[in-house]
Scaffold this motif. Structure first.
Motif, PDB file in Angstrom:
ATOM      1  N   THR A 148      -4.863   5.221   0.450  1.00  0.00           N
ATOM      2  CA  THR A 148      -4.810   6.358  -0.466  1.00  0.00           C
ATOM      3  C   THR A 148      -4.011   5.990  -1.708  1.00  0.00           C
ATOM      4  O   THR A 148      -2.991   5.296  -1.619  1.00  0.00           O
ATOM      5  CB  THR A 148      -4.154   7.573   0.209  1.00  0.00           C
ATOM      6  N   GLY A 149      -4.465   6.462  -2.864  1.00  0.00           N
ATOM      7  CA  GLY A 149      -3.749   6.230  -4.110  1.00  0.00           C
ATOM      8  C   GLY A 149      -4.613   6.591  -5.300  1.00  0.00           C
ATOM      9  O   GLY A 149      -5.757   7.049  -5.137  1.00  0.00           O
ATOM     10  N   GLU A 150      -4.102   6.400  -6.498  1.00  0.00           N
ATOM     11  CA  GLU A 150      -4.898   6.633  -7.693  1.00  0.00           C
ATOM     12  C   GLU A 150      -6.107   5.700  -7.709  1.00  0.00           C
ATOM     13  O   GLU A 150      -6.021   4.552  -7.279  1.00  0.00           O
ATOM     14  CB  GLU A 150      -4.053   6.414  -8.947  1.00  0.00           C
ATOM     15  N   ARG A 151      -7.226   6.210  -8.218  1.00  0.00           N
ATOM     16  CA  ARG A 151      -8.481   5.461  -8.183  1.00  0.00           C
ATOM     17  C   ARG A 151      -8.327   4.066  -8.793  1.00  0.00           C
ATOM     18  O   ARG A 151      -8.777   3.070  -8.228  1.00  0.00           O
ATOM     19  CB  ARG A 151      -9.569   6.248  -8.942  1.00  0.00           C
ATOM     20  N   LYS A 152      -7.673   3.980  -9.958  1.00  0.00           N
ATOM     21  CA  LYS A 152      -7.562   2.683 -10.627  1.00  0.00           C
ATOM     22  C   LYS A 152      -6.698   1.713  -9.825  1.00  0.00           C
ATOM     23  O   LYS A 152      -6.908   0.493  -9.884  1.00  0.00           O
ATOM     24  CB  LYS A 152      -7.000   2.847 -12.032  1.00  0.00           C
ATOM     25  N   TYR A 153      -5.775   2.227  -9.023  1.00  0.00           N
ATOM     26  CA  TYR A 153      -4.936   1.355  -8.206  1.00  0.00           C
ATOM     27  C   TYR A 153      -5.719   0.837  -7.007  1.00  0.00           C
ATOM     28  O   TYR A 153      -5.587  -0.335  -6.621  1.00  0.00           O
ATOM     29  CB  TYR A 153      -3.685   2.093  -7.748  1.00  0.00           C
ATOM     30  N   LEU A 154      -6.541   1.702  -6.422  1.00  0.00           N
ATOM     31  CA  LEU A 154      -7.365   1.261  -5.293  1.00  0.00           C
ATOM     32  C   LEU A 154      -8.414   0.259  -5.758  1.00  0.00           C
ATOM     33  O   LEU A 154      -8.735  -0.689  -5.029  1.00  0.00           O
ATOM     34  CB  LEU A 154      -8.028   2.456  -4.616  1.00  0.00           C
TER      35      LEU A 154
ATOM     36  N   ASP B  32       5.282  -1.399  12.793  1.00  0.00           N
ATOM     37  CA  ASP B  32       6.566  -1.265  12.113  1.00  0.00           C
ATOM     38  C   ASP B  32       6.325  -0.574  10.770  1.00  0.00           C
ATOM     39  O   ASP B  32       5.530  -1.058   9.956  1.00  0.00           O
ATOM     40  CB  ASP B  32       7.164  -2.662  11.888  1.00  0.00           C
ATOM     41  N   PRO B  33       6.991   0.569  10.504  1.00  0.00           N
ATOM     42  CA  PRO B  33       6.788   1.252   9.212  1.00  0.00           C
ATOM     43  C   PRO B  33       7.035   0.361   8.003  1.00  0.00           C
ATOM     44  O   PRO B  33       6.446   0.580   6.934  1.00  0.00           O
ATOM     45  CB  PRO B  33       7.812   2.401   9.272  1.00  0.00           C
ATOM     46  N   VAL B  34       7.886  -0.658   8.162  1.00  0.00           N
ATOM     47  CA  VAL B  34       8.166  -1.563   7.049  1.00  0.00           C
ATOM     48  C   VAL B  34       6.901  -2.302   6.616  1.00  0.00           C
ATOM     49  O   VAL B  34       6.749  -2.659   5.437  1.00  0.00           O
ATOM     50  CB  VAL B  34       9.277  -2.568   7.442  1.00  0.00           C
ATOM     51  N   PHE B  35       5.976  -2.523   7.541  1.00  0.00           N
ATOM     52  CA  PHE B  35       4.705  -3.191   7.238  1.00  0.00           C
ATOM     53  C   PHE B  35       4.013  -2.492   6.070  1.00  0.00           C
ATOM     54  O   PHE B  35       3.588  -3.137   5.102  1.00  0.00           O
ATOM     55  CB  PHE B  35       3.820  -3.162   8.492  1.00  0.00           C
ATOM     56  N   TYR B  36       3.924  -1.175   6.135  1.00  0.00           N
ATOM     57  CA  TYR B  36       3.226  -0.398   5.119  1.00  0.00           C
ATOM     58  C   TYR B  36       4.038  -0.308   3.830  1.00  0.00           C
ATOM     59  O   TYR B  36       3.467  -0.298   2.735  1.00  0.00           O
ATOM     60  CB  TYR B  36       2.893   0.985   5.680  1.00  0.00           C
TER      61      TYR B  36
ATOM     62  N   ILE C  89       0.767   3.329  -3.501  1.00  0.00           N
ATOM     63  CA  ILE C  89      -0.399   3.510  -2.630  1.00  0.00           C
ATOM     64  C   ILE C  89       0.120   3.705  -1.202  1.00  0.00           C
ATOM     65  O   ILE C  89       1.253   3.345  -0.883  1.00  0.00           O
ATOM     66  CB  ILE C  89      -1.366   2.312  -2.709  1.00  0.00           C
ATOM     67  N   ARG C  90      -0.718   4.269  -0.381  1.00  0.00           N
ATOM     68  CA  ARG C  90      -0.330   4.526   1.010  1.00  0.00           C
ATOM     69  C   ARG C  90      -1.387   3.936   1.938  1.00  0.00           C
ATOM     70  O   ARG C  90      -2.580   4.203   1.785  1.00  0.00           O
ATOM     71  CB  ARG C  90      -0.186   6.026   1.264  1.00  0.00           C
ATOM     72  N   LEU C  91      -0.945   3.138   2.878  1.00  0.00           N
ATOM     73  CA  LEU C  91      -1.820   2.533   3.880  1.00  0.00           C
ATOM     74  C   LEU C  91      -1.386   3.001   5.250  1.00  0.00           C
ATOM     75  O   LEU C  91      -0.191   3.000   5.572  1.00  0.00           O
ATOM     76  CB  LEU C  91      -1.748   1.008   3.805  1.00  0.00           C
ATOM     77  N   GLU C  92      -2.355   3.419   6.081  1.00  0.00           N
ATOM     78  CA  GLU C  92      -2.071   3.862   7.450  1.00  0.00           C
ATOM     79  C   GLU C  92      -3.126   3.299   8.390  1.00  0.00           C
ATOM     80  O   GLU C  92      -4.317   3.257   8.053  1.00  0.00           O
ATOM     81  CB  GLU C  92      -2.095   5.390   7.546  1.00  0.00           C
ATOM     82  N   ALA C  93      -2.703   2.862   9.552  1.00  0.00           N
ATOM     83  CA  ALA C  93      -3.655   2.430  10.573  1.00  0.00           C
ATOM     84  C   ALA C  93      -4.528   3.615  10.970  1.00  0.00           C
ATOM     85  O   ALA C  93      -4.060   4.754  11.045  1.00  0.00           O
ATOM     86  CB  ALA C  93      -2.923   1.872  11.787  1.00  0.00           C
TER      87      ALA C  93
END
Length: 240
Positions: A212-218, A153-157, A180-184
């Motif tokens: 994926t995202g800015e380094r400090k956020y990851l 479900d896209p809402v998960f991400y 941030i972006r998370l993908e299976a």
């Protein structure tokens, strides 16, 4: 910061299969050198609106084990990891465990070895695998029913990203400039886990993901965990 705790077992350690609340209690108890800080975390933590975040996470127990009659028994040695963006929390935890050992129930295990790390993420894109399962959910205010989202479900991400925003604001008091972006990742669908925490059913997911995202956020997420219920043993990931 990250603390890995290795415990030599002078007798087998037997726990219920759903032991997250027990390990969480071990961590709170091990912050006893500064009881006011332990109380702050236990009773509230870092708040954003009505939501509160403890800003630590822990892994599942690792070691040789046997499962029988809905209990898991560890033999000879067991280990777990705690991470937090709060250096004070990690250092207090390490000092107390080193001085007093680790208490499960009425038994104190004093043969401990500690590994302290200050690893920081330096990339903007990570391939990760969940060490403890990832969960995100929403609760209906009227019915008070909780719905757990699935990776199909896209809402998960979206919920993972929303959770990041709230945690970051609660800890730093400012809003992230980007999400941030998370993908299976890959063709294998994430593995589902349904477990209980103090009698409440929780649905969570293992699996491999692209983050994926800015380094400090990851880096913040590496310390605090992805998704919800991090301080209950959910959302820890390793970098592949």
């Amino acid at each position: 910061m990250q603390l890995v705790v290795h415990i030599g077992l002078d007798e087998p350690l037997s726990l219920p299969i759903n032991y997250n609340h027990i390990l969480q209690a071990v961590i709170y108890r091990s912050l006893g050198n500064m009881p006011e800080y332990a109380t702050f975390l236990h009773d509230g933590g870092f708040a954003r609106g009505q939501r509160q975040y403890k800003m630590f996470q822990f892994s599942q127990l690792k070691g040789e084990y046997r499962i029988e009659n809905k209990r898991i028994t560890f033999f000879s040695e067991v280990s777990f990891e705690v991470r937090s963006p709060e250096p004070l929390l990690i250092r207090l935890l390490g000092d107390c465990i080193w001085e007093k050992g680790v208490t499960f129930g009425d038994h104190v295990y004093t043969e401990v070895q500690l590994e302290l790390y200050d690893y920081t993420v330096e990339e903007k894109e990570l391939l990760i695998r969940m060490k403890s399962p990832l969960t995100v959910y929403a609760t209906d205010e009227e019915s008070e029913k909780t719905f757990y989202f699935s990776p199909d479900d896209p809402v998960f991400y979206d919920m993972v990203n929303d959770n990041f925003f709230r945690k970051y604001q609660a800890y730093y008091g400012i809003t992230p400039v980007s999400g941030i972006r998370l993908e299976a990742y890959g063709n294998k669908f994430p593995k589902k886990l349904v477990t209980r925490y103090k009698g409440i059913l929780i649905t969570a997911w293992y699996g491999t993901y692209q983050l994926t995202g800015e380094r400090k956020y990851l880096d913040f997420l590496y310390q605090t965990g992805l998704g919800a219920k991090n301080a209950q043993g959910f959302g820890m990931f390793e970098i592949l």
